[in-house]
Design an enzyme around this catalytic site. Sequence first.
Site, short mmCIF file in Angstrom:
data_model
loop_
_atom_site.label_atom_id
_atom_site.label_comp_id
_atom_site.label_asym_id
_atom_site.label_seq_id
_atom_site.Cartn_x
_atom_site.Cartn_y
_atom_site.Cartn_z
N ASP B 54 1.00 -1.29 -0.06
CA ASP B 54 0.03 -0.11 0.11
C ASP B 54 0.94 1.04 0.00
O ASP B 54 1.97 1.40 0.32
CB ASP B 54 -0.90 -0.01 1.43
CG ASP B 54 -2.10 -1.02 1.22
OD1 ASP B 54 -2.25 -1.31 0.12
OD2 ASP B 54 -2.32 -1.56 2.31
N TYR B 112 6.61 -9.84 6.95
CA TYR B 112 6.61 -8.66 7.08
C TYR B 112 7.32 -8.36 8.44
O TYR B 112 7.15 -8.95 9.43
CB TYR B 112 5.06 -8.07 7.23
CG TYR B 112 4.71 -7.83 5.75
CD1 TYR B 112 4.79 -6.68 5.04
CD2 TYR B 112 3.77 -9.10 5.16
CE1 TYR B 112 4.19 -6.52 3.79
CE2 TYR B 112 3.35 -8.82 4.02
CZ TYR B 112 3.59 -7.62 3.28
OH TYR B 112 2.84 -7.65 1.93
#
Lengths: 244, 244
Positions: B54, B112
């Site tokens: 994003d 992540y």
Amino acid sequence: MRTRYFKLTIAYDGTGYGGWQLQPNAATVQGMVEKSLGKLAGRVVRIHGSGRTDAGVHARAQVASCSLTTRHPPFALRRALNASLPEDIHILRVQEVDAKFHARFSAKGKEYRYQVDCGVVADPFLRRYAWHRPRPLDVGAMRKAARLLKGRRDFSALAAKSERSPVRTISKLTITRQGDLLTIAIAADGFLYKMARSIVGALVKVGEGKLTPAQLKELVASKKRTALVETAPARGLFLWRVRY
Amino acid sequence: MRTRYFKLTIAYDGTGYGGWQLQPNAATVQGMVEKSLGKLAGRVVRIHGSGRTDAGVHARAQVASCSLTTRHPPFALRRALNASLPEDIHILRVQEVDAKFHARFSAKGKEYRYQVDCGVVADPFLRRYAWHRPRPLDVGAMRKAARLLKGRRDFSALAAKSERSPVRTISKLTITRQGDLLTIAIAADGFLYKMARSIVGALVKVGEGKLTPAQLKELVASKKRTALVETAPARGLFLWRVRY
């Protein structure tokens, strides 16, 4: 209300500023902090830094002193100042001090740290915080040269302008490597103009084999700056600590 | 010249981009890399990322695949691409791969990492790379909650939109603290939309005492997202590794 005296410890990312010191045509760190203090005090407040940092140089813990007529406790001052400062400048600590405290004149020494990114490809996260030198560096030779620079000597050859009293004492000069990141830490009782970045420039030249530790020693002994000494770029430099 | 297939490993600071994926009205990481490849190839080159990130999300090692008709060896491609890319996007590695390799479909898992700045005063150097949460966090409770999230389950309650196959397996979920910096590492065989940031939002809520580990477990079991789960801001998130 009486006048009180404060010591401010300030961290800043110098990327967006024309350095520490007030200037008419550029945003400076001193200017931003004074603006924030001015809002709080309702009048112009002057601050005194431990020293200037050049455009693009950062600080983990710059120190400034000021006087202020206020009823607020230090933690409330810190909160109020940070609320009106931009995200790249923050006051880490506000401490009430004696009227005799002066950030510059009371300082006994300083430590700077310099980051060199030795990766073949420059790390995008270090682009503002390190000097990218992709050629292999001989860290052993750099450490040898660092040992030769320690102690009390005339550092005219590693300053960007001549000064009346060019003798300083380097108490610490270490080089540590973590992956591709080389950190050079330099502590001294004081620094000549661009001395930290000139030392880094000279040490990197030693690491690249363009200058031997012995040649660097001679260069310092000559007390004359030559084209052999490059000033490392501002973005890798951090004012790390001021000692009182 | 024949068509060859390449795997690109890419690091980027996502602050200045509208995310990974091509968009008509914003600079994107995919767009910048394709532009750089296009210059080299003299024609439009499409790349396939391991997945989207994003707007504002960073990558230590995003992976993309592409085909290219070229004589250059991988290291020369890397050098040429980096020379035309901006400083906040760099190609760490170019590897020639089999025609069957596809960055998204060949991926076996991802990791992540998320950074939380727990300092009372926000660190100016982390303003783009961490979520500032100045209230004390109960890391013990967060670790307990993290253990309850590990393993294979339906993560609909921790995704920002419903998906047909919402079952994923979290193989690693660790929380480490270094000074004021908390790092949450999450490895899974895949991630639902905004799943990593929803997990971080939930864990921080546990750390702040607003949600117990047991309540989080019930929430996940309900398979329904509620207002209790906040999505942590993009700036603290790094796509750390893609496993093949």
